[in-house]
Design an enzyme around this catalytic site. Sequence first.
Site: not given
Ligand code: 2IP
Ligand code: CA
Ligand code: CA
Length: 378
Positions: A54, A79, A153, A155-156, A158, A299
Site C-alpha cells: 500500500d 489513504e 487508494d 489498494i482498496d 485490503t 475510496d
Molecule cells: C475499505 C474497504 C472496505 C470497506 C471500507 C473501506 O478500504 O473498501 O472493504 O468496507 O468502507 O474504507 P466494506 O467492504 O464493508 O464496504 P480499505 O480496504 O482501503 O481500508
Molecule cells: Ca479504501
Molecule cells: Ca486502501
Amino acid sequence: MAGLLKALVSASEKAADIARLCRHEEPLFQLLVAEKTGADKNRRFLQDFKTLADVLIQEVIKHDLGTEFPELQGHIGGEESNEFTNAQGETVAVRVCGTVGETAALLGSVLAPEQAAAELLAAAAHRDAALGDAALDGLALSIHPGDLAIWIDPIDSTNEYIGGREDVAPVDGISPAGLCSALVLIGAYDRCSGCPVLGVINEPFFRRDPLTHRWQGRYHWGVAYQDTRLCSLSPPPPPRPPPRVVLSRAEGPGVRAALHPLCGGHLHFAAGAGYKMLCVILGLADAYVLSEGSTFAWDACAPHAILRALGGGTVALAGALRARRVGENGPPPELLYNRPAEGAVGAERWANRGGLVAYVHPQHLEAVLDALAAVPGL
Ligand code: 2IP
Ligand code: CA
Ligand code: CA
C-alpha cells in the site's frame, strides 16, 4: 490534460504490477503485513492492516505524477501515511529515491534481512510500463493539471487483498468477496469546486490467464469536466425493474429492511467500497447504498468521476435525505473531495460522513431515496 489521464492510467498499471508482485510469494507477503495504529486506523475494523505494498504503491504514484506534472506536487493525497514500522520497531519514511539502488537500500531497511524482496520491489517501482491504448492516445482535452488535485487508494479492500481468496463464486456477476475486489483507485478532482473530474479504476486480479496461470488485470477510466463526458465503458443499458442494490455486509437491519421490497426481495452484498461502485459502473448493480461514514475521499473519488462520465453520480446520503425532508428542489448534493470534516482528526477528516448512494440512472437514485426516507436514524 489527456496527458494527465494517460499518466493516471500508467500509474495505475504500475500500481497493479506491484500489487501482483507482492502476492506472488507467500512468505514475502507475510513480511509485508503491519498493523495500523492510532488516528489512522479505520474504526470499522478491529484490526486494519497496512502493507508495504500500500505504502509503496501510493509513493510510486505520487512520485510519478509529481515528476511529470510538478504543478500537482503538494496536491496528491492518499489513504496511507508513508511511514512504515519494520520488524525492529523502527519507523522508515518510504519513498521513491533517485535510483533503483537507493530505493532498494531504503526498502531493505524495512524488509531486512530480505534484500532480494527489496530489490524486486525497487525494480518494479522504477520500471516504466509502456501503455498501448489507442483510445487514450486519441483524446484531446483542455483542463489545466494545476486546477486539479489527486486522491489515491493504493489498494482498496485490503482485507480481501491479504485474504487472497480466489474461490468465491459470483452471485449474478457480483463477487461477494475475494481477491478480485482488491482495486487500485486514482481520482482527480477540481481543487476549487471539489467535484471529481478524472477517475481510473484498475483491477489487478481481474482473471488468471488460462495458459500461463498468471494474473491479468484491466482498467477503466472516465472524464467528467464541464460538458465533457468520456468513458472507457459504454453506459449501462436502460433501467429494468426491480433495481439491484449492492450493500456492505456491515449494513444495518433498518436499511436492509427498507431496500428489500424495492429490490424484489433480493439484495446483493460485496466487499470493498471501490468494488461496489465498480459493480454500478459495470451495470452489475443499479445502486450502492452505504448509510455510514466508513468510506473516505480516496475510496469514492475515482469511481465517482467514472459514474459522472456515464451520466450518474454519487450523492451524500444524509444530505440528500435532509434536502428531501425540507422540500428542497434541485438535484441532491453530490460528494465533494476538497473539504475535510470539521473537528475530525486523521483519516476521519476525509470520511464520507452520512453515507452515500452511487448510481447511474437518476430513476434508481430517486427510488432508493424514497425507500430510505422513513428509515429511523437516517
Ligand atoms: C475499505 C474497504 C472496505 C470497506 C471500507 C473501506 O478500504 O473498501 O472493504 O468496507 O468502507 O474504507 P466494506 O467492504 O464493508 O464496504 P480499505 O480496504 O482501503 O481500508
Ligand atoms: Ca479504501
Ligand atoms: Ca486502501
